[in-house]
Design a protein around this motif. Structure first.
Motif, short mmCIF file in Angstrom:
data_model
loop_
_atom_site.label_atom_id
_atom_site.label_comp_id
_atom_site.label_asym_id
_atom_site.label_seq_id
_atom_site.Cartn_x
_atom_site.Cartn_y
_atom_site.Cartn_z
N LEU A 70 0.82 -1.22 0.00
CA LEU A 70 0.00 0.00 0.00
C LEU A 70 0.86 1.27 0.00
O LEU A 70 0.34 2.36 0.23
N GLY A 71 2.16 1.12 -0.27
CA GLY A 71 3.05 2.28 -0.31
C GLY A 71 4.18 2.15 0.70
O GLY A 71 4.17 1.26 1.55
N ASP A 72 5.17 3.04 0.59
CA ASP A 72 6.26 3.01 1.57
C ASP A 72 5.80 3.66 2.87
O ASP A 72 4.70 4.21 2.95
N GLN A 73 6.64 3.58 3.90
CA GLN A 73 6.17 4.00 5.22
C GLN A 73 5.77 5.48 5.30
O GLN A 73 4.70 5.78 5.85
N PRO A 74 6.57 6.42 4.78
CA PRO A 74 6.12 7.82 4.88
C PRO A 74 4.74 8.04 4.25
O PRO A 74 3.91 8.77 4.81
N ASP A 75 4.49 7.41 3.09
CA ASP A 75 3.18 7.54 2.46
C ASP A 75 2.09 6.90 3.31
O ASP A 75 0.99 7.45 3.46
N ALA A 76 2.41 5.73 3.86
CA ALA A 76 1.41 5.02 4.67
C ALA A 76 1.05 5.79 5.93
O ALA A 76 -0.11 5.80 6.36
N ILE A 77 2.05 6.44 6.53
CA ILE A 77 1.77 7.27 7.71
C ILE A 77 0.79 8.37 7.36
O ILE A 77 -0.19 8.63 8.07
N GLU A 78 1.04 9.05 6.24
CA GLU A 78 0.16 10.15 5.83
C GLU A 78 -1.23 9.63 5.47
O GLU A 78 -2.24 10.27 5.78
N GLN A 79 -1.29 8.46 4.83
CA GLN A 79 -2.60 7.89 4.50
C GLN A 79 -3.39 7.53 5.76
O GLN A 79 -4.62 7.69 5.80
N THR A 80 -2.68 7.07 6.78
CA THR A 80 -3.36 6.73 8.03
C THR A 80 -3.82 8.00 8.74
O THR A 80 -4.94 8.05 9.29
N ARG A 81 -2.99 9.01 8.74
CA ARG A 81 -3.39 10.27 9.37
C ARG A 81 -4.65 10.84 8.71
O ARG A 81 -5.51 11.41 9.39
N SER A 82 -4.76 10.68 7.41
CA SER A 82 -5.91 11.24 6.68
C SER A 82 -7.12 10.33 6.73
O SER A 82 -8.23 10.75 6.35
N GLY A 83 -6.93 9.08 7.19
CA GLY A 83 -8.04 8.14 7.24
C GLY A 83 -8.19 7.30 5.98
O GLY A 83 -9.09 6.46 5.90
N ALA A 84 -7.29 7.48 5.00
CA ALA A 84 -7.34 6.64 3.80
C ALA A 84 -6.96 5.20 4.13
O ALA A 84 -7.43 4.26 3.50
N PRO A 97 9.72 13.75 11.11
CA PRO A 97 9.21 14.93 10.39
C PRO A 97 7.77 15.27 10.73
O PRO A 97 7.36 16.42 10.58
N ILE A 98 7.00 14.28 11.19
CA ILE A 98 5.60 14.51 11.52
C ILE A 98 5.42 14.77 13.01
O ILE A 98 4.69 15.67 13.42
N VAL A 99 6.12 13.97 13.83
CA VAL A 99 6.02 14.09 15.29
C VAL A 99 7.44 14.29 15.82
O VAL A 99 8.16 13.33 16.09
N PRO A 100 7.89 15.54 15.96
CA PRO A 100 9.29 15.81 16.32
C PRO A 100 9.75 15.11 17.59
O PRO A 100 10.93 14.75 17.71
N LEU A 133 1.64 11.70 19.23
CA LEU A 133 1.14 11.12 17.98
C LEU A 133 -0.35 11.40 17.80
O LEU A 133 -0.82 11.62 16.68
N ALA A 134 -1.09 11.38 18.92
CA ALA A 134 -2.53 11.63 18.84
C ALA A 134 -2.83 13.02 18.29
O ALA A 134 -3.82 13.22 17.58
N LYS A 135 -1.96 13.98 18.59
CA LYS A 135 -2.14 15.34 18.07
C LYS A 135 -1.98 15.39 16.56
O LYS A 135 -2.40 16.35 15.91
N LYS A 136 -1.37 14.35 16.00
CA LYS A 136 -1.20 14.25 14.55
C LYS A 136 -2.11 13.17 13.96
O LYS A 136 -1.84 12.62 12.90
N ASP A 137 -3.18 12.86 14.69
CA ASP A 137 -4.23 11.96 14.21
C ASP A 137 -3.79 10.50 14.10
O ASP A 137 -4.31 9.75 13.26
N LEU A 138 -2.83 10.10 14.93
CA LEU A 138 -2.41 8.70 15.00
C LEU A 138 -2.61 8.22 16.44
O LEU A 138 -1.98 8.74 17.36
N ILE A 139 -3.48 7.24 16.63
CA ILE A 139 -3.78 6.73 17.96
C ILE A 139 -2.94 5.48 18.20
O ILE A 139 -3.10 4.46 17.52
N VAL A 140 -2.04 5.56 19.18
CA VAL A 140 -1.19 4.41 19.53
C VAL A 140 -1.99 3.43 20.38
O VAL A 140 -2.51 3.79 21.43
N LEU A 141 -2.06 2.19 19.91
CA LEU A 141 -2.75 1.15 20.68
C LEU A 141 -1.78 0.27 21.45
O LEU A 141 -2.12 -0.25 22.51
N SER A 142 -0.59 0.06 20.90
CA SER A 142 0.42 -0.74 21.59
C SER A 142 1.77 -0.50 20.93
O SER A 142 1.86 0.04 19.82
#
Length: 328
Positions: A70-84, A97-100, A133-142
């Motif tokens: 589904l793409g390389d990691q930087p792309d996948a991170i952005e897709q997850t942040r956007s909900g794609a 670069p996303i979460v300093p 990470l949550a501030k950047k729309d990524l919810i850490v579960l584990s």
């Protein structure tokens, strides 16, 4: 105005009752994973997906797509942040670069061991990273592990910092890793992972750094016969869900998903530890000389300028570094 037929309210009411009786439409979640089938992370992620589907009676069906299809990691991170994408297993190395705040986790010799890293990430400090990470729309579960990275080369064992002097060593494309090798007296050479084997074989580089399973599965052990357990990088990974996907769940389903993710982390860590041990045994059987480094103080001392420069650039992260180092 024409009067409504006498039978219409009854039909509408019957339709409403029928709709209420129908089961909720099943929702499919798409998840990203860079690893191949059978890899510890892949096995744990599949079990996560199966547990969620089973415990929700099929109302939520996660599916994991391996091998970064589904793409390389930087792309996948952005897709997850956007909900794609709905979820993914991400290494914290490229997250900076996303979460300093996560750049802290790429500092060399930050953790004293893999077990200490788990204790840090499972506690209050890990929650601080999760909040960032949550501030950047990524919810850490584990939190998953990716082992400890160490140096290997074609020439000699590395037992003290001066043993790296003059060695051309491949590193990932990250300024902190380049600074680390330079501080130890080596010559850092960023290059893609796929080029490492041939570069070792032809002498373009003298060595590289990675964990035992990667050293084994990449066949680098065939040409680099010295593996020295510097364990200079121990970088955690997350099982993260898109905030939009998470927020769409009711509280009971969220509990099911989080529990499944925590179970997956337990399984991944166990499988990873077993894989490390097996890979170590396999490469030693193939003639690789493995040496442990009990006292890493001399290596850590060489990192002081890197930490000083990092803290000068990120003064707000000093307390985070101090708290990690103080965790036993």
């Amino acid at each position: 105005m024409k009067a409504l037929p006498a039978w219409l309210p009854a039909v509408v009411a019957a339709g409403s009752l029928l709709a209420a009786a129908l089961p909720a439409q099943a929702e499919d979640w798409r998840g990203w994973n860079v690893h191949p089938d059978g890899y510890p992370n892949s096995v744990a992620l599949k079990d996560f997906a199966d547990e969620v589907s089973e415990k929700t009676d099929g109302e939520l069906n996660p599916k994991v797509y391996n091998n970064a299809v589904l793409g390389d990691q930087p792309d996948a991170i952005e897709q997850t942040r956007s909900g794609a994408l709905d979820f993914g297993n991400f290494n914290m190395g490229p997250m900076g670069p996303i979460v300093p705040e996560t750049d802290v986790l790429s500092l060399p010799f930050l953790f004293t061991s893999v077990d200490q890293m788990y204790r840090v990430m499972d506690g209050d400090i890990g929650q601080r990273f999760a909040d960032a990470l949550a501030k950047k729309d990524l919810i850490v579960l584990s939190w998953f592990g990716s082992g400890a990275r160490s140096f290997y080369n074609t020439d000699h064992p590395i037992e003290k910092p001066d043993d790296l002097k003059g060695l051309k060593l491949r590193v990932m494309n990250n300024d902190l890793y380049v600074q680390m090798v330079d501080a130890l007296g080596g010559n850092a050479t960023p290059m893609s992972y796929g080029e490492v084997f041939q570069s070792l074989k032809t002498g373009v580089i003298d060595g590289a750094e990675n964990n035992f399973p990667s050293f084994d599965s990449s066949n680098h052990y065939e040409v680099a016969k010295y593996f020295s357990e510097t364990e200079h990088l121990i970088i955690p990974e997350c099982l993260c869900v898109a905030a939009s996907s998470w927020n769409a769940l009711d509280e009971d389903t969220q509990k099911i998903v989080r529990t499944a993710a925590e179970n997956a982390a337990t399984e991944q860590r166990k499988l990873w530890a077993e894989g490390v041990e097996k890979s170590r045994e396999d490469v030693e059987a193939a003639g690789v000389k493995v040496n442990e480094i009990d006292d890493k103080a001399a290596f850590q001392k060489r990192m002081e300028p890197i930490y000083q420069a990092f803290i000068e650039s990120h003064p707000d992260m000093k307390s985070l570094i101090d708290d990690i180092r103080a965790t036993q």
